[in-house]
Design an enzyme around this catalytic site. Structure first.
Site, PDB file in Angstrom:
ATOM      1  CB  THR A  56      -2.475  -6.546  -0.332  1.00  0.00           C
ATOM      2  OG1 THR A  56      -1.240  -7.354  -0.440  1.00  0.00           O
ATOM      3  CG2 THR A  56      -3.523  -7.666   0.291  1.00  0.00           C
TER       4      THR A  56
ATOM      5  NE  ARG B 290       5.497 -13.721   1.165  1.00  0.00           N
ATOM      6  CZ  ARG B 290       4.534 -12.975   1.186  1.00  0.00           C
ATOM      7  NH1 ARG B 290       3.513 -12.910   0.226  1.00  0.00           N
ATOM      8  NH2 ARG B 290       4.693 -11.898   2.115  1.00  0.00           N
TER       9      ARG B 290
ATOM     10  N   GLY C 103       1.789 -15.238   2.027  1.00  0.00           N
ATOM     11  CA  GLY C 103       1.783 -14.193   3.130  1.00  0.00           C
ATOM     12  C   GLY C 103       0.603 -14.281   3.925  1.00  0.00           C
TER      13      GLY C 103
ATOM     14  CB  THR D  75      -2.014  -3.828   2.483  1.00  0.00           C
ATOM     15  OG1 THR D  75      -1.987  -2.442   3.113  1.00  0.00           O
ATOM     16  CG2 THR D  75      -3.513  -3.978   1.994  1.00  0.00           C
ATOM     17  N   GLY D  76       0.649  -5.006   3.101  1.00  0.00           N
ATOM     18  CA  GLY D  76       2.107  -4.413   3.443  1.00  0.00           C
ATOM     19  C   GLY D  76       2.831  -6.051   3.701  1.00  0.00           C
TER      20      GLY D  76
HETATM   21  N1  GLY Z   1       0.379  -8.531   2.663  1.00  0.00           N
HETATM   22  C1  GLY Z   1       0.410  -9.455   1.400  1.00  0.00           C
HETATM   23  C2  GLY Z   1       1.482 -10.163   1.373  1.00  0.00           C
HETATM   24  O1  GLY Z   1       2.685 -10.019   2.197  1.00  0.00           O
HETATM   25  O2  GLY Z   1       1.692 -11.314   0.531  1.00  0.00           O
END
Ligand code: GLY
Length: 315
Positions: free
Chosen positions: A168, A196, A198, A219-220
């Site tokens: 990301t 999905r 995020g 991010t993560g």
């Molecule tokens: N942090 C980006 C995601 O989980 O899609």
């Protein structure tokens, strides 16, 4: 003038700073910086040539927030349009009564406004990586048949790759007028369940900016930032009077309270309205980048680590 970004924003930060120096807004800088990453085939976590979902489809998420007004725009699950951040900005600037468009609706909107569309969003190299992961995790020795009625529920747990959850891109900018904007763009988890979404397109989870206090982007493992409202937490903690370091640290510590099995790596970058900035990570040795107007180029600096014990193989 200041720009901070996740380390993979290096390819876009010079262009973003150039825009600020030419009088562009923080929103312009964030969009320009992120577009460079979205177009980069070498970054497999953002835009073109990102890792696809388990069906081999690239679904992009992005959001942008204007700290002057708290106006925001976001898209999720968008296919066929590489510059998700620009479409997200248009969701905001076309003055729709909406903040977030997803899937077919986001694609319809992108077509309607004439956003740049690409026929091919993946290289053969990345298709090969996906095919291998599918073959390895199916136990069938070959790429399984991807029929509509094939159950994905259990299979996606096998195929999802903890090594490829992170990624990301984050950009946060303060322009010459002191206005703040923040943006996030991602292709999400590699081999995710189709549909999905995020934290990146969720305002308050992966992205938040407010001129009066500051901004944060993540991010993560996005599911964690959604559950803990991480980006908004940092800005709210600033509003409550904490220092930037205290606010960022507390938002990371909040993630330790999350239950369940899927706890992994999390990272954030944040700044306050005075231009102080910080990066945090649950992993040692992670970095972020920043550039001020008087600097010839960006600098990469280490993030502070707040350990979040992983409850899932890998991070
Ligand atoms: N942090 C980006 C995601 O989980 O899609």
């Amino acid at each position: 003038m200041l720009i901070i970004a996740s380390h993979n924003g290096a390819i876009g930060i010079a262009g973003a700073m150039r825009a600020l120096k030419q009088g562009g807004s923080a929103m312009d800088a964030v969009e320009i910086g992120i577009r460079a990453v979205e177009a980069d085939p070498a970054d497999h976590t953002v835009g073109y040539n990102g890792y696809p979902n388990i069906l081999g489809e690239l679904e992009l998420d992005a959001s942008i927030m204007d700290g002057r007004s708290l106006n925001s725009g976001a898209v999720a699950l968008m296919r066929g349009f590489p510059y998700a951040i620009s479409v997200a900005r248009e969701v905001m600037e076309r003055k729709l009564p909406h903040v977030l468009l997803a899937g077919a609706g986001a694609e319809r909107f992108a077509r309607e406004i004439g956003a740049e569309a690409w026929d091919e969003m993946l290289t053969e190299e990345i298709r090969g990586v996906w095919r291998k992961r599918l073959a390895d995790s199916s136990g069938e020795g070959d790429v399984p048949l991807l029929s509509d009625d094939r159950p994905l529920l259990e299979w996606v747990k096998l195929a999802t790759d903890p090594e490829r959850v992170a990624g990301t891109v984050n950009f946060i900018a303060i322009d010459g007028r002191g206005d703040i904007a923040s943006g996030v763009s991602t292709s999400g988890w590699a081999w995710k369940y189709p549909g999905r979404i995020g934290d990146s397109p969720i305002i308050g989870a992966g992205n938040y900016a407010d001129n009066r206090y500051g901004a944060c982007a993540c991010t993560g493992m996005g599911e964690m930032a959604i559950r803990a409202s991480t980006a908004r937490s940092v800005v709210l903690y600033l509003q409550m009077g904490m220092s930037l370091a205290e606010a960022a640290r507390q938002a990371m510590l909040d993630l330790r309270d999350l239950g369940g099995d899927y706890i992994g790596g999390m990272n954030l970058i944040a700044l306050n309205r005075d231009g102080a900035h910080i990066g945090m990570s649950s992993d040692a040795g992670r970095t972020y980048i920043y550039q001020q107007a008087e600097m010839a180029e960006h600098v990469e600096v280490e993030r502070e680590m707040v350990e979040i014990p992983a409850r899932w193989a890998g991070k």
